[in-house]
Design a protein around this motif. Structure first.
Motif, mmCIF file in Angstrom:
data_model
loop_
_atom_site.group_PDB
_atom_site.id
_atom_site.type_symbol
_atom_site.label_atom_id
_atom_site.label_comp_id
_atom_site.label_asym_id
_atom_site.label_seq_id
_atom_site.Cartn_x
_atom_site.Cartn_y
_atom_site.Cartn_z
ATOM 1 N N GLU A 1 -3.235 1.244 -34.078
ATOM 2 C CA GLU A 1 -1.865 1.582 -33.202
ATOM 3 C C GLU A 1 -2.124 2.274 -32.174
ATOM 4 O OE1 GLU A 1 1.852 4.411 -33.968
ATOM 5 O OE2 GLU A 1 1.496 2.677 -35.620
ATOM 6 N N GLN A 2 -2.797 3.513 -32.320
ATOM 7 C CA GLN A 2 -3.061 4.443 -31.281
ATOM 8 C C GLN A 2 -4.043 3.944 -30.297
ATOM 9 O OE1 GLN A 2 -1.398 7.144 -30.521
ATOM 10 N NE2 GLN A 2 0.088 6.457 -32.426
ATOM 11 N N ARG A 3 -5.065 3.407 -30.801
ATOM 12 C CA ARG A 3 -5.992 2.874 -29.887
ATOM 13 C C ARG A 3 -5.459 1.871 -28.967
ATOM 14 N NH1 ARG A 3 -9.427 -1.436 -30.665
ATOM 15 N NH2 ARG A 3 -8.836 -1.446 -32.896
ATOM 16 N N LEU A 4 -4.580 1.006 -29.551
ATOM 17 C CA LEU A 4 -3.915 -0.073 -28.826
ATOM 18 C C LEU A 4 -2.753 0.584 -27.609
ATOM 19 C CD1 LEU A 4 -3.010 -2.718 -31.421
ATOM 20 C CD2 LEU A 4 -4.780 -2.590 -29.853
ATOM 21 N N VAL A 5 -2.209 1.624 -28.152
ATOM 22 C CA VAL A 5 -1.509 2.240 -27.168
ATOM 23 C C VAL A 5 -1.860 2.890 -26.018
ATOM 24 C CG1 VAL A 5 0.216 4.497 -26.818
ATOM 25 C CG2 VAL A 5 0.447 2.944 -28.708
ATOM 26 N N LEU A 6 -3.278 3.521 -26.430
ATOM 27 C CA LEU A 6 -4.169 4.393 -25.300
ATOM 28 C C LEU A 6 -4.536 3.233 -24.384
ATOM 29 C CD1 LEU A 6 -5.414 6.814 -24.336
ATOM 30 C CD2 LEU A 6 -7.277 6.120 -26.010
ATOM 31 N N TRP A 7 -5.090 2.051 -24.735
ATOM 32 C CA TRP A 7 -5.563 1.050 -23.751
ATOM 33 C C TRP A 7 -4.362 0.666 -22.918
ATOM 34 C CZ3 TRP A 7 -4.658 -3.694 -22.216
ATOM 35 C CH2 TRP A 7 -5.561 -4.597 -21.552
ATOM 36 N N LEU A 8 -3.347 0.679 -23.345
ATOM 37 C CA LEU A 8 -2.147 0.117 -22.657
ATOM 38 C C LEU A 8 -1.528 1.267 -21.583
ATOM 39 C CD1 LEU A 8 0.077 -1.778 -25.375
ATOM 40 C CD2 LEU A 8 -1.015 -2.919 -23.441
ATOM 41 N N VAL A 9 -1.771 2.416 -21.902
ATOM 42 C CA VAL A 9 -1.515 3.534 -20.926
ATOM 43 C C VAL A 9 -2.607 3.703 -19.950
ATOM 44 C CG1 VAL A 9 -1.380 6.146 -20.898
ATOM 45 C CG2 VAL A 9 -0.103 4.909 -22.520
ATOM 46 N N LYS A 10 -3.714 3.473 -20.435
ATOM 47 C CA LYS A 10 -4.754 3.491 -19.189
ATOM 48 C C LYS A 10 -4.596 2.356 -18.104
ATOM 49 C CE LYS A 10 -8.610 5.961 -21.741
ATOM 50 N NZ LYS A 10 -9.996 5.540 -22.349
ATOM 51 N N ARG A 11 -3.749 1.341 -18.617
ATOM 52 C CA ARG A 11 -3.641 0.327 -17.592
ATOM 53 C C ARG A 11 -1.995 0.288 -17.118
ATOM 54 N NH1 ARG A 11 -7.794 -0.131 -20.712
ATOM 55 N NH2 ARG A 11 -9.577 -1.675 -20.027
ATOM 56 N N ASN A 12 -1.466 1.491 -17.077
ATOM 57 C CA ASN A 12 -0.473 1.685 -16.457
ATOM 58 C C ASN A 12 0.704 1.160 -17.128
ATOM 59 O OD1 ASN A 12 -1.477 3.260 -14.049
ATOM 60 N ND2 ASN A 12 -2.699 1.236 -13.783
ATOM 61 N N PHE A 13 0.631 0.952 -18.412
ATOM 62 C CA PHE A 13 2.125 0.454 -18.979
ATOM 63 C C PHE A 13 2.846 1.620 -19.519
ATOM 64 C CE2 PHE A 13 -0.180 -3.661 -19.147
ATOM 65 C CZ PHE A 13 0.673 -4.561 -19.378
ATOM 66 N N ARG A 14 3.902 1.740 -19.657
ATOM 67 C CA ARG A 14 4.883 2.557 -20.251
ATOM 68 C C ARG A 14 5.064 1.986 -21.651
ATOM 69 N NH1 ARG A 14 7.397 1.741 -15.612
ATOM 70 N NH2 ARG A 14 9.156 0.296 -16.619
ATOM 71 N N THR A 15 4.676 2.730 -22.603
ATOM 72 C CA THR A 15 4.755 2.267 -23.886
ATOM 73 C C THR A 15 5.561 2.944 -24.839
ATOM 74 O OG1 THR A 15 2.622 3.837 -24.616
ATOM 75 C CG2 THR A 15 2.335 1.476 -23.601
ATOM 76 N N ARG A 16 6.063 2.518 -25.988
ATOM 77 C CA ARG A 16 6.901 2.939 -26.856
ATOM 78 C C ARG A 16 6.426 2.186 -28.384
ATOM 79 N NH1 ARG A 16 13.271 3.376 -27.436
ATOM 80 N NH2 ARG A 16 13.436 4.595 -29.349
ATOM 81 N N VAL A 17 6.487 3.240 -29.206
ATOM 82 C CA VAL A 17 6.035 2.608 -30.649
ATOM 83 C C VAL A 17 7.321 2.660 -31.482
ATOM 84 C CG1 VAL A 17 4.695 3.023 -32.945
ATOM 85 C CG2 VAL A 17 3.772 3.159 -30.731
ATOM 86 N N HIS A 18 7.808 1.535 -32.298
ATOM 87 C CA HIS A 18 8.925 1.609 -33.067
ATOM 88 C C HIS A 18 8.619 1.562 -34.499
ATOM 89 C CE1 HIS A 18 11.370 0.596 -29.331
ATOM 90 N NE2 HIS A 18 10.185 0.132 -29.014
ATOM 91 N N ARG A 19 9.150 2.138 -35.395
ATOM 92 C CA ARG A 19 8.850 2.285 -36.767
ATOM 93 C C ARG A 19 9.825 0.973 -37.209
ATOM 94 N NH1 ARG A 19 10.178 4.754 -41.387
ATOM 95 N NH2 ARG A 19 8.545 5.038 -43.227
ATOM 96 N N VAL A 20 9.211 0.031 -38.161
ATOM 97 C CA VAL A 20 10.255 -0.858 -38.727
ATOM 98 C C VAL A 20 10.122 -0.527 -40.212
ATOM 99 C CG1 VAL A 20 10.534 -3.208 -39.210
ATOM 100 C CG2 VAL A 20 9.736 -2.543 -37.277
ATOM 101 N N ASN A 21 9.125 -0.332 -40.849
ATOM 102 C CA ASN A 21 9.180 0.350 -42.153
ATOM 103 C C ASN A 21 7.900 1.251 -42.289
ATOM 104 O OD1 ASN A 21 7.016 -1.419 -42.788
ATOM 105 N ND2 ASN A 21 8.045 -3.010 -43.441
ATOM 106 N N ASP A 22 7.198 1.399 -43.580
ATOM 107 C CA ASP A 22 6.253 2.403 -43.971
ATOM 108 C C ASP A 22 4.853 1.936 -43.304
ATOM 109 O OD1 ASP A 22 7.676 4.235 -45.160
ATOM 110 O OD2 ASP A 22 7.237 3.207 -47.013
ATOM 111 N N THR A 23 4.803 0.440 -43.044
ATOM 112 C CA THR A 23 3.495 0.073 -42.519
ATOM 113 C C THR A 23 3.752 -0.849 -41.171
ATOM 114 O OG1 THR A 23 3.606 -1.899 -43.917
ATOM 115 C CG2 THR A 23 2.541 -0.051 -44.755
ATOM 116 N N LEU A 24 4.734 -1.259 -40.879
ATOM 117 C CA LEU A 24 5.117 -2.360 -39.880
ATOM 118 C C LEU A 24 5.671 -1.367 -38.663
ATOM 119 C CD1 LEU A 24 5.258 -5.392 -39.418
ATOM 120 C CD2 LEU A 24 7.670 -5.386 -40.229
ATOM 121 N N ARG A 25 4.890 -1.774 -37.441
ATOM 122 C CA ARG A 25 5.042 -1.225 -36.403
ATOM 123 C C ARG A 25 5.443 -2.105 -35.047
ATOM 124 N NH1 ARG A 25 5.503 2.053 -39.743
ATOM 125 N NH2 ARG A 25 4.193 4.064 -39.669
#
Length: 325
Positions: free
Chosen positions: A286-310
């Motif tokens: 999860e965090q690695r994917l977010v970092l990849w997107l941020v480095k490429r000028n994406f505004r990102t947000r992570v939503h929690r659906v349940n204990d494991t699903l994001r």
């Protein structure tokens, strides 16, 4: 008709027709009196089919298989053969594009430094080789053709890791905020359940999946959904085609080495200012994917659906969409 007449009619050589015979693609009857080949209109049709498939880039062995499927099972099997050929051509195009970009990088380095530093050049070449290896490793090791007929039953029963299935799909549509007339892409579309939500919102939708049987069911359920055979690592579309790209319960099947290449492909087909949404059990990725997107000028947000699903949603900045770290 004799072979010369057929060759003249189709503007080809008799040598080519004989080659098709040698490869088992043609079996014209022979006259009982003089043993000359006698070609029927069906033979002419078959030659035209071979010529057409050759123009699509198929080799003769694949054409033989495609024609056999066509004659046995009809247009559906021929369509799949052509889709596989398109997917193969797209992979070749992406590899050629990568070679060109690697060469451009070497030229830029040479112009800037008046030399070719081996370490930097090796880095460019190694990146190219790594991407080629990852695309070459792609196989359907999950057996989705076999699972297609029971897929909807399993997801409705929340089996095989599909907990909160409908909630995730609904939240993806909600967070992407589709506008009527927009064009979206659903990767790993399966039987089209996620794409259906965007169709209901008035969007034009395309779906990519590696499974022939999944796509067959998808087309029967959602005739308005354009479907293509393909996968995350070689999307069968040219650049900047889509307003948004989404995927659900599919990204987790990628290895950690394949995920960055998949994100590059998603970015390649996305229009400037477009949106991405990935819904899955992402775990440590999860965090690695977010970092990849941020480095490429994406505004990102992570939503929690349940204990494991994001769910990761990301919007690209239009004015800096070509930037790279």
């Amino acid at each position: 008709m004799r072979i010369k007449e057929v060759a003249d009619r189709l503007n080809m050589t008799t040598r080519t027709i004989r080659l098709y015979e040698e490869k088992g693609l043609l079996t014209p009857a022979k006259s009982r009196t003089n043993r000359y080949r006698e070609f029927t209109e069906q033979d002419v049709w078959r030659i035209q089919a071979i010529l057409s498939l050759r123009e699509a880039g198929m080799n003769l062995a694949d054409i033989g298989g495609a024609l056999a499927h066509w004659e046995k099972s009809g247009a559906e099997e021929l369509r799949h053969s052509l889709e596989l050929q398109r997917a193969s051509l797209m992979e070749q195009w992406l590899e050629l594009k990568m070679v060109i970009e690697t060469t451009e990088g070497m030229i830029a380095t040479l112009d800037e430094e008046k030399t070719l530093p081996l370490e930097r050049i090796f880095g460019l070449a190694e990146q190219s080789r790594r991407m080629k290896r990852q695309r070459g490793k792609w196989t359907d090791k999950w057996g989705f053709d076999r699972l297609a007929s029971t897929h909807d039953e399993r997801v409705n029963a929340r089996l095989d890791g599909y907990e909160d299935y409908e909630e995730l799909l609904g939240r993806i549509v909600e967070c992407v905020k589709p506008a009527g007339g927009e064009h979206g892409l659903d990767i790993g579309t399966g039987t089209g359940n996620l794409a259906a939500g965007f169709l209901e919102a008035g969007c034009r939708m395309s779906g990519v999946d590696q499974s022939k049987e999944m796509l067959k069911l998808c087309r029967s359920k959602h005739p308005a959904l354009e479907t293509k055979v393909g996968n995350f690592l070689a999307l069968p579309y040219l650049e900047k085609q889509f307003d948004f790209v989404v995927t659900s319960f599919a990204f987790r099947h990628l290895t950690s080495d394949q995920q960055p290449l998949a994100l590059e492909e998603m970015l390649r087909v996305l229009k400037p200012g477009g949106r991405l949404c990935i819904g899955d059990k992402l775990g440590e990725d999860e965090q690695r994917l977010v970092l990849w997107l941020v480095k490429r000028n994406f505004r990102t947000r992570v939503h929690r659906v349940n204990d494991t699903l994001r769910m990761i949603t990301a919007t690209q900045s239009e004015e800096t969409d070509d930037a790279r770290p």
